[in-house]
Design a protein around this motif. Structure first.
Motif, short mmCIF file in Angstrom:
data_model
loop_
_atom_site.label_atom_id
_atom_site.label_comp_id
_atom_site.label_asym_id
_atom_site.label_seq_id
_atom_site.Cartn_x
_atom_site.Cartn_y
_atom_site.Cartn_z
N THR A 70 2.04 7.71 14.30
CA THR A 70 3.43 7.95 13.92
C THR A 70 3.90 9.28 14.50
O THR A 70 3.14 9.98 15.19
CB THR A 70 3.70 7.93 12.40
N TYR A 71 5.16 9.65 14.20
CA TYR A 71 5.58 11.00 14.59
C TYR A 71 5.89 11.83 13.36
O TYR A 71 6.86 12.59 13.32
CB TYR A 71 6.73 11.00 15.60
N PHE A 72 5.01 11.71 12.36
CA PHE A 72 5.12 12.48 11.12
C PHE A 72 3.83 13.24 10.85
O PHE A 72 2.73 12.70 11.00
CB PHE A 72 5.43 11.56 9.94
N PHE B 144 0.85 -1.19 0.00
CA PHE B 144 0.00 0.00 0.00
C PHE B 144 0.89 1.24 0.00
O PHE B 144 1.70 1.43 0.90
CB PHE B 144 -0.92 0.00 1.23
N GLU B 145 0.74 2.04 -1.04
CA GLU B 145 1.51 3.28 -1.13
C GLU B 145 0.65 4.46 -0.67
O GLU B 145 -0.55 4.46 -0.89
CB GLU B 145 1.97 3.51 -2.57
N PRO B 146 1.28 5.46 -0.01
CA PRO B 146 2.71 5.66 0.17
C PRO B 146 3.30 4.59 1.08
O PRO B 146 2.75 4.29 2.14
CB PRO B 146 2.79 7.05 0.82
N ALA B 147 4.45 4.03 0.66
CA ALA B 147 5.03 2.88 1.33
C ALA B 147 6.46 3.16 1.77
O ALA B 147 7.22 3.83 1.06
CB ALA B 147 5.01 1.67 0.40
N TYR B 148 6.81 2.62 2.91
CA TYR B 148 8.19 2.67 3.39
C TYR B 148 9.09 2.07 2.31
O TYR B 148 8.74 1.08 1.66
CB TYR B 148 8.30 1.89 4.70
N ASP B 149 10.25 2.67 2.13
CA ASP B 149 11.01 2.41 0.90
C ASP B 149 11.73 1.06 0.85
O ASP B 149 12.31 0.72 -0.19
CB ASP B 149 12.01 3.54 0.65
N CYS B 150 11.71 0.28 1.91
CA CYS B 150 12.44 -1.00 1.85
C CYS B 150 11.59 -2.13 1.29
O CYS B 150 12.13 -3.18 0.90
CB CYS B 150 12.97 -1.38 3.23
N TYR B 151 10.26 -1.97 1.24
CA TYR B 151 9.41 -3.11 0.85
C TYR B 151 9.68 -3.56 -0.58
O TYR B 151 10.00 -4.72 -0.84
CB TYR B 151 7.93 -2.75 0.97
N GLU B 152 9.52 -2.64 -1.52
CA GLU B 152 9.59 -3.00 -2.93
C GLU B 152 10.96 -3.55 -3.35
O GLU B 152 11.01 -4.63 -3.97
CB GLU B 152 9.19 -1.82 -3.82
N ASN C 166 1.01 -0.14 9.68
CA ASN C 166 -0.06 0.41 10.51
C ASN C 166 0.48 0.69 11.91
O ASN C 166 0.87 -0.24 12.60
CB ASN C 166 -1.22 -0.60 10.57
N PRO C 167 0.50 2.00 12.31
CA PRO C 167 0.18 3.22 11.58
C PRO C 167 1.13 3.44 10.40
O PRO C 167 2.27 3.00 10.44
CB PRO C 167 0.35 4.33 12.62
N ASN C 168 0.60 4.13 9.39
CA ASN C 168 1.33 4.26 8.14
C ASN C 168 2.31 5.42 8.16
O ASN C 168 1.96 6.55 8.50
CB ASN C 168 0.34 4.46 6.98
N ASN C 169 3.55 5.09 7.81
CA ASN C 169 4.57 6.10 7.52
C ASN C 169 4.63 6.23 5.99
O ASN C 169 4.92 5.25 5.32
CB ASN C 169 5.91 5.63 8.07
N PRO C 170 4.30 7.40 5.43
CA PRO C 170 4.34 8.74 6.01
C PRO C 170 2.99 9.38 6.33
O PRO C 170 2.96 10.48 6.86
CB PRO C 170 4.98 9.54 4.89
N SER C 171 1.87 8.75 5.99
CA SER C 171 0.59 9.46 6.03
C SER C 171 0.04 9.65 7.44
O SER C 171 -0.81 10.52 7.66
CB SER C 171 -0.45 8.73 5.18
N GLY C 172 0.48 8.82 8.40
CA GLY C 172 -0.09 8.88 9.74
C GLY C 172 -1.44 8.23 9.85
O GLY C 172 -2.10 8.33 10.89
#
Length: 382
Positions: A315-317, A118-126, A168-174
């Motif tokens: 999150t803290y974003f 699920f995007e926006p996605a943390y960059d290590c998944y893909e 979950n919680p989603n980084n970066p959307s919160g």
């Protein structure tokens, strides 16, 4: 000159987080880009580390982790989510959340297996999925609400689907998952052999009285899931790189086959210190209050600017829409914000494969009060 083989990750360069931090350093900007605190962790935790180092606990830990720490983790999960994991056979201490994610994907994803993210996605998944020959299927969550259309997700599922990755919680959307999201996910995986990798590193940072719904709360999902968490996020020690993976024994057995040849074991005195520190649950149960004060301070400071504040449920974003300020794309705007206005952020397009630009940037508020005050002074001038 030796002819090098083709790169396994030819499209991967330096992460956006490193790029923006470097740009911040070069321009003496306030760094609200990379997700790390600029304040000290609790001195009590540091004293525990010092104690165990001096007591001589400086050699290899057991491969799965120190039993005392795994018992505290199991207790935390049971108290928080009413889910039971056997400390010794179902919890593995890892070198941070990212290593746990990498190992989980390496363990189960094979060539041409499909993985839904699920995007926006943390960059290590893909890149990790692609490294092991998997195929990424993406669902794009979009501003301002970042909701999931589960009918579309269902259409992504095929007989080749091996894994679904959640954050979950989603980084970066919160954004946090709600009960209806979980129930839709249960319907999708029912009767399949699909695994779930649930990245829950921000589980204790959820705001406004809302509840974090861990994947392990639901037996239909727990028995097919690998849950990943991070002490770096929990106790302000991102540089320690200690996390864990909780999963049923049949998944943990396979996970550890890779883990033992990846890092084998994790920092011994710090594991012991964390175990001692976790004996007081207030150290993590009160974390949401600590960060909500920072979130609210940042939001209040930005309320009279032209930024549009998007919801931050966890999150803290904090996500900001800036289309009333500039028509630049988010990468260019983030660079301008850093160079001219001396505040570094992260553009949301970097969390999408197709570089979706919705004029949204991410700020990290895991910072000292004076850091946030200086950033707000600069941002209020836009």
């Amino acid at each position: 000159m030796i002819q090098l083989p083709l790169s396994k990750l030819s499209n991967v360069g330096t992460t956006i987080f490193s790029q923006m931090t470097q740009l911040a350093n070069e321009n003496e900007a306030i760094n609200l880009s990379q997700g790390f605190p600029d304040f000290m962790p609790d001195s009590e935790l540091l004293d525990h580390v010092d104690h165990f180092i001096k007591k001589g606990f400086n050699q290899y830990a057991p491969m799965g982790g120190m039993i005392g720490l795994k018992e505290e983790i199991a207790g935390k999960i049971e108290n928080s989510h009413q889910a039971v994991y056997h400390p010794d056979s179902e919890i593995t201490v890892t070198a941070g959340g990212t290593q746990a994610i990498f190992t989980a994907i390496a363990t189960f994803v094979k060539k041409e297996d499909e993985v839904i993210i699920f995007e926006p996605a943390y960059d290590c998944y893909e890149p990790t999925v692609e490294l092991f020959g998997g195929i990424v299927k993406r669902f794009e969550m979009k501003a301002p609400d970042y909701e999931i259309d589960w009918n579309v997700v269902k259409s992504l599922v095929s007989e080749k689907t091996k894994m679904i990755i959640l954050n979950n919680p989603n980084n970066p959307s919160g954004k946090i998952l709600k009960e209806h999201d979980i129930q839709e996910l249960i319907k999708i995986v029912e009767g399949t052999s699909i695994l779930i990798l649930s990245d829950e590193v921000y589980e204790n940072i959820v705001f406004d009285g809302k509840q974090h719904l861990s994947i392990c709360k639901y037996p239909e999902l727990k028995n097919r899931s690998l849950l990943v968490a991070s002490f770096g996020k929990l106790f302000h020690v991102t540089g320690w790189k200690i996390g864990y993976c909780a999963a049923p024994k049949y998944l943990t057995d396979e996970f550890r086959k890779i883990h033992q040849f990846n890092v084998f074991s994790v920092n011994t005195p710090m594991q012991l210190a964390l175990a001692e520190y976790m004996k007081n649950p207030d150290h993590y149960n009160q974390l949401h209050h600590f960060f909500q004060e920072k979130r609210d301070f940042l939001r209040q400071g930005l309320a009279n600017t032209s930024f549009e504040l998007l919801d931050c449920e966890g999150t803290y974003f904090q996500a900001l829409k800036y289309d009333k300020i500039s028509d630049k794309n988010d990468l260019d705007f983030a660079h301008e914000l850093t160079i001219i206005h001396k505040v570094a952020s992260v553009p949301f397009s970097s969390f999408y494969k197709n570089k979706l630009n919705e004029n949204v940037i991410r700020l990290c508020f895991a910072k000292k009060q004076e850091t946030l005050e200086r950033a707000l002074e600069n941002l209020s001038k836009l």
